[in-house]
Design a protein around this motif. Structure first.
Motif, PDB file in Angstrom:
ATOM      1  N   ASN A 135       0.846  -1.196   0.000  1.00  0.00           N
ATOM      2  CA  ASN A 135       0.000   0.000   0.000  1.00  0.00           C
ATOM      3  C   ASN A 135       0.886   1.251   0.000  1.00  0.00           C
ATOM      4  O   ASN A 135       1.075   1.895   1.040  1.00  0.00           O
ATOM      5  N   PRO A 136       1.451   1.588  -1.150  1.00  0.00           N
ATOM      6  CA  PRO A 136       2.396   2.713  -1.200  1.00  0.00           C
ATOM      7  C   PRO A 136       1.765   4.072  -0.893  1.00  0.00           C
ATOM      8  O   PRO A 136       2.489   5.042  -0.686  1.00  0.00           O
ATOM      9  N   GLU A 137       0.428   4.147  -0.839  1.00  0.00           N
ATOM     10  CA  GLU A 137      -0.233   5.419  -0.547  1.00  0.00           C
ATOM     11  C   GLU A 137      -0.269   5.730   0.940  1.00  0.00           C
ATOM     12  O   GLU A 137      -0.785   6.788   1.340  1.00  0.00           O
ATOM     13  N   MET A 138       0.259   4.847   1.784  1.00  0.00           N
ATOM     14  CA  MET A 138       0.112   5.039   3.218  1.00  0.00           C
ATOM     15  C   MET A 138       0.812   6.289   3.720  1.00  0.00           C
ATOM     16  O   MET A 138       0.451   6.823   4.770  1.00  0.00           O
ATOM     17  N   ASP A 139       1.812   6.786   2.999  1.00  0.00           N
ATOM     18  CA  ASP A 139       2.426   8.048   3.424  1.00  0.00           C
ATOM     19  C   ASP A 139       1.440   9.202   3.251  1.00  0.00           C
ATOM     20  O   ASP A 139       1.372  10.118   4.091  1.00  0.00           O
ATOM     21  N   LEU A 140       0.631   9.155   2.192  1.00  0.00           N
ATOM     22  CA  LEU A 140      -0.393  10.175   1.977  1.00  0.00           C
ATOM     23  C   LEU A 140      -1.455  10.106   3.075  1.00  0.00           C
ATOM     24  O   LEU A 140      -1.860  11.135   3.640  1.00  0.00           O
ATOM     25  N   TYR A 141      -1.894   8.885   3.379  1.00  0.00           N
ATOM     26  CA  TYR A 141      -2.927   8.716   4.402  1.00  0.00           C
ATOM     27  C   TYR A 141      -2.414   9.143   5.771  1.00  0.00           C
ATOM     28  O   TYR A 141      -3.157   9.723   6.579  1.00  0.00           O
ATOM     29  N   SER A 142      -1.140   8.849   6.047  1.00  0.00           N
ATOM     30  CA  SER A 142      -0.558   9.260   7.324  1.00  0.00           C
ATOM     31  C   SER A 142      -0.571  10.774   7.463  1.00  0.00           C
ATOM     32  O   SER A 142      -0.855  11.314   8.541  1.00  0.00           O
ATOM     33  N   THR A 143      -0.287  11.469   6.373  1.00  0.00           N
ATOM     34  CA  THR A 143      -0.286  12.930   6.418  1.00  0.00           C
ATOM     35  C   THR A 143      -1.684  13.472   6.666  1.00  0.00           C
ATOM     36  O   THR A 143      -1.863  14.478   7.364  1.00  0.00           O
ATOM     37  N   VAL A 144      -2.703  12.806   6.125  1.00  0.00           N
ATOM     38  CA  VAL A 144      -4.079  13.215   6.404  1.00  0.00           C
ATOM     39  C   VAL A 144      -4.384  13.073   7.894  1.00  0.00           C
ATOM     40  O   VAL A 144      -5.120  13.892   8.463  1.00  0.00           O
ATOM     41  N   CYS A 145      -3.807  12.070   8.548  1.00  0.00           N
ATOM     42  CA  CYS A 145      -3.982  11.942   9.999  1.00  0.00           C
ATOM     43  C   CYS A 145      -3.399  13.160  10.713  1.00  0.00           C
ATOM     44  O   CYS A 145      -3.967  13.634  11.718  1.00  0.00           O
TER      45      CYS A 145
END
Length: 245
Positions: A135-145
């Protein structure tokens, strides 16, 4: 940072603390108006950014950066980007809703005390695949957190936040000199406000309404039937919340 100390000790929140957390969530608003001309004290902003920096991140990558924008000229330039993007978005709006769309206040770029652009550095953890291999998008999702942490902390501090999403990302990157490998995640208007509206603006203006939560809860598989007791509990909770003044 009293809440942080309590959490570190492993103690449960008491009822007042729990109520405060839920109050921040339920009364958080995407603020587009009601901004005051007051400056935002750096000590307050420091607490908000510290809260954002303590967001969960997959692989402990912490991919975020925070660009503070105070300059009036630069903010007018960002607002010009918003106005251009809004005109580009308009043809995609249903014809019968375009008049309402034009009336909606969708940003407070120049009115708020400051602007904040939260970005995601997609190379920060490039040598660590932990949590990102599939899931390479997890850095994007982490930033949304991090954005959400900032927003909830701001509500607790009585600070309004508005997320301006109607901006062409590449144009914003050029204006703020954001490198190619860095993705702007959220452009926020931040400042003291005269009030927090009782309902979200888009709901108050008839653009949309909150979906019934029981209809969104599924059992075991997508669209799986079941969880009737849970759905009843949710419905009862919603009824009590709706009865509050």
């Amino acid at each position: 940072m009293q809440a942080r100390t309590a959490a570190a000790g492993g103690d449960d929140f008491d009822q007042l603390a729990r109520d405060a957390v839920y109050r921040a969530m339920f009364t958080r608003r995407d603020v587009r108006s009601h901004f005051l001309t007051d400056d935002l004290d750096d000590s307050v902003l420091a607490r908000l950014l510290t809260a954002a920096h303590h967001a969960p991140s997959v692989g402990y990558m912490q991919p975020w950066n925070f660009i503070i924008i105070r300059d009036a000229t630069r903010r007018r330039q960002v607002r010009d980007l918003f106005l251009a993007a809004r005109e580009q978005e308009l043809p995609a709006i249903e014809v019968e809703r375009r008049a309402l769309y034009r009336k909606l206040k969708l940003e407070g770029i120049c009115e708020s005390a400051l602007n904040l652009c939260i970005t995601c550095d997609r190379q920060r953890s490039k040598n660590s695949p932990l949590g990102r291999w599939h899931n390479p998008e997890m850095d994007l999702y982490s930033t949304v957190c991090a954005v959400q942490n900032f927003w909830l902390a701001a509500r607790a501090e009585g600070v309004g936040v508005g997320w301006v999403s109607i901006i062409e990302p590449e144009a914003l990157k050029r204006l703020l000199s954001i490198p190619e490998h860095v993705t702007p995640i959220a452009y926020l208007c931040v400042g003291r406000v005269s009030e927090f509206a009782p309902r979200p603006d888009l709901e108050a203006h008839g653009w949309g309404k909150r979906l019934p939560l029981p209809e969104l809860v599924m059992s075991e598989t997508f669209c799986g039937a079941g969880e009737a007791p849970l759905k009843s509990a949710i419905a009862r909770l919603g009824s009590r919340e709706g009865a509050k003044p």
